[in-house]
Write a protein that holds these residues in place. Structure first.
Motif, mmCIF file in Angstrom:
data_model
loop_
_atom_site.group_PDB
_atom_site.id
_atom_site.type_symbol
_atom_site.label_atom_id
_atom_site.label_comp_id
_atom_site.label_asym_id
_atom_site.label_seq_id
_atom_site.Cartn_x
_atom_site.Cartn_y
_atom_site.Cartn_z
ATOM 1 N N LEU A 250 8.907 6.537 2.909
ATOM 2 C CA LEU A 250 8.833 7.833 2.705
ATOM 3 C C LEU A 250 9.214 8.495 1.231
ATOM 4 C CD1 LEU A 250 9.711 9.246 6.304
ATOM 5 C CD2 LEU A 250 7.446 9.273 5.177
ATOM 6 N N TRP A 251 10.170 7.615 0.841
ATOM 7 C CA TRP A 251 10.614 8.172 -0.527
ATOM 8 C C TRP A 251 10.287 7.010 -1.732
ATOM 9 C CZ3 TRP A 251 13.280 12.287 -1.795
ATOM 10 C CH2 TRP A 251 13.834 12.822 -0.544
ATOM 11 N N ASP A 252 9.165 6.187 -1.417
ATOM 12 C CA ASP A 252 8.270 5.757 -2.581
ATOM 13 C C ASP A 252 9.059 4.685 -3.063
ATOM 14 O OD1 ASP A 252 5.902 7.547 -2.139
ATOM 15 O OD2 ASP A 252 7.260 9.127 -3.289
ATOM 16 N N ARG A 253 9.777 3.824 -2.535
ATOM 17 C CA ARG A 253 10.483 2.770 -2.935
ATOM 18 C C ARG A 253 9.867 1.337 -2.655
ATOM 19 N NH1 ARG A 253 12.442 6.335 -5.105
ATOM 20 N NH2 ARG A 253 14.523 7.120 -5.319
ATOM 21 N N MET A 254 8.447 1.506 -2.181
ATOM 22 C CA MET A 254 7.584 0.299 -1.954
ATOM 23 C C MET A 254 6.470 0.388 -2.508
ATOM 24 S SD MET A 254 8.916 -1.023 1.971
ATOM 25 C CE MET A 254 8.410 -2.598 1.416
ATOM 26 N N ASP B 120 9.009 14.405 9.452
ATOM 27 C CA ASP B 120 8.058 15.345 9.069
ATOM 28 C C ASP B 120 6.541 14.731 9.434
ATOM 29 O OD1 ASP B 120 6.010 16.451 7.138
ATOM 30 O OD2 ASP B 120 7.592 17.923 7.308
ATOM 31 N N LYS B 121 5.789 15.397 10.356
ATOM 32 C CA LYS B 121 4.544 14.940 10.781
ATOM 33 C C LYS B 121 3.457 14.762 9.490
ATOM 34 C CE LYS B 121 1.527 15.274 14.769
ATOM 35 N NZ LYS B 121 1.266 16.319 16.139
ATOM 36 N N ASP B 122 3.445 16.021 8.834
ATOM 37 C CA ASP B 122 2.531 16.161 7.489
ATOM 38 C C ASP B 122 2.748 14.948 6.550
ATOM 39 O OD1 ASP B 122 1.322 18.091 9.059
ATOM 40 O OD2 ASP B 122 2.342 19.595 7.783
ATOM 41 N N GLN B 123 3.946 14.867 6.352
ATOM 42 C CA GLN B 123 4.444 13.918 5.245
ATOM 43 C C GLN B 123 3.970 12.627 5.830
ATOM 44 O OE1 GLN B 123 8.399 13.223 4.981
ATOM 45 N NE2 GLN B 123 8.437 12.503 3.076
ATOM 46 N N ALA B 124 4.254 12.439 7.124
ATOM 47 C CA ALA B 124 4.043 10.897 7.699
ATOM 48 C C ALA B 124 2.489 10.583 7.684
ATOM 49 C CB ALA B 124 4.216 10.840 9.138
ATOM 50 N N MET B 125 1.451 11.592 8.160
ATOM 51 C CA MET B 125 0.218 11.412 8.196
ATOM 52 C C MET B 125 -0.294 11.083 6.451
ATOM 53 S SD MET B 125 -1.034 11.289 11.022
ATOM 54 C CE MET B 125 -2.632 11.361 10.631
#
Length: 397
Positions: free
Chosen positions: A351-355, A154-159
């Motif tokens: 992306l799933w906030d595991r770091m 997902d481009k927006d999520q990545a940005m």
């Protein structure tokens, strides 16, 4: 479509310049057409600690070479043989140039591709390994795009997470690879040599893996303060005390389950010797700091180093204390990381906030292309920053 391409180029040690170059073509360095390639508009392109080896003159490269092997970009031109990528896709570019067709690539050993560099089984962007231009530029060419490029779902999520995702091209998979080769797992005690960006990524990765005591050693007090504030134990290597004694003071025993060298040939000694470069020091340090039956990773860059003091070290031959280590049944692994072996899984962890510790550990600073030469000089002083070049002003503040 743009007609030119501004880029950071190497001219001499400590002489980086931003210059106009030709717009990239779908063409390999040997001039052969590359219908399997794409052209990217760079969104983020980082300055790496390995780039400092070039900047200082420790790793020779040709004058005029375009720098940069940590690249993230948007696809703007697609070769006729590319099937799974489209214009507008946002992708991470592994620093290993890999064909996807040779024996090693098919085994996910993209660090030792057999075809992309006629001189040695290893290709890389902006690093004098196959004559591939780097990506510290407005635009770059990437061959074998269907195989190499990691598309963000997902481009927006990545940005929104681009500062973290920008390190998937090299230092995060490299850091993770060192821990994997060192056998790190839940409950492991870990020693990380070097608190630069790769070492700091390693500390964040060690947290992801569930390591117990994470110890980071460095000479730079500002870098040590940064990792200490993010939950790590620290060792100031400028202190005149044996490393194993300092580990014992923290851990209660002098050696760890897993020790990794993220420094390379420009390592320095302990205590009073800390001012003198000792290219083999970090290797011998981590071998000594690993317990019997443990494992050691050597991820820092090693090779012929014209800045080394001895002729043997200038030619790439280093004095390793293997005789003392042999009795411990050591497992020692060295070399570049096969980025594609890890980057997809690490992308999902981000992306799933595991770091959650990755961003504060990195301490990123976004700069323009024109600011890159000055950033090289600043980074060379050891500041606890990770510089991300934003050539087109696309990264959110």
């Amino acid at each position: 479509m743009a007609s030119s391409n501004r880029a950071v180029t190497f001219h001499a040690p400590k002489d980086m310049r931003v210059e106009s170059r030709d717009f990239p073509k779908l063409q390999m360095p040997n001039g052969k057409s590359a219908p399997h390639g794409v052209i990217l508009r760079l969104v983020a392109t980082n300055i790496c600690g390995s780039d400092l080896h070039i900047y200082r003159g420790s790793f020779p490269v040709p004058e005029g070479m375009v720098m940069g092997h940590e690249n993230t970009g948007e696809v703007i031109e697609v070769g006729p043989d590319v099937e799974f990528l489209s214009e507008g896709d946002l992708v991470s570019v592994p620093f290993n140039v890999a064909c996807g067709r040779c024996r090693n690539c098919r085994a996910r050993r993209t660090d030792v591709c057999e075809t992309t560099n006629p001189k040695v089984d290893c290709g890389a962007y902006g690093f004098n390994l196959g004559d591939y231009d780097g990506g510290q530029a407005e635009y770059m060419f990437v061959p074998y795009a269907d195989f190499q490029l990691l598309k963000f779902p997902d481009k927006d999520q990545a940005m929104a997470k681009i500062r973290e995702l920008a390190v998937l091209s090299d230092i995060l998979p490299t850091a993770f690879h060192g821990l994997m080769e060192g056998g790190a797992k839940t409950g492991s005690t870990v020693y990380i040599a070097g608190a630069g960006p790769v070492g700091r990524c390693a500390a964040a990765c060690a947290r992801l893996l569930g390591a117990s005591c994470i110890i980071v050693g460095d000479h730079n007090k500002d870098r040590l303060e940064l990792v200490k504030n993010n939950g790590c134990e620290t060792i100031d290597l400028s202190q005149d005390a044996a490393l194993t004694d300092q580990i014992e003071a923290i851990l209660g025993e002098p050696r760890v389950d897993c020790a990794v060298d993220y420094v390379g040939t420009e390592a320095h000694g302990l205590g009073p010797q800390a001012e003198d470069m000792d290219p083999a020091y970090a290797i011998n340090q981590v071998i000594d700091a690993t317990r019997a039956g443990g494992a050691t990773g050597v991820i820092g860059v090693y090779g012929p180093d014209p800045l080394a003091k001895s002729k043997a070290e200038q030619e790439g031959t280093y004095p390793i204390d293997f005789g003392k280590a042999w009795i411990k049944s050591p497992r020692i692994t060295a070399g570049q990381a096969p980025v594609m072996h890890y980057n997809r899984e690490l992308m999902m962890a981000i992306l799933w906030d595991r770091m959650p510790y990755l961003s504060p550990m990195l301490n990123t600073k976004v700069i323009s292309l024109d600011e890159a030469p000055e950033a090289y000089a600043t980074f060379d002083t050891g500041v606890p920053l990770k510089f991300i070049i934003d050539p087109h002003g696309l990264i959110p503040a």
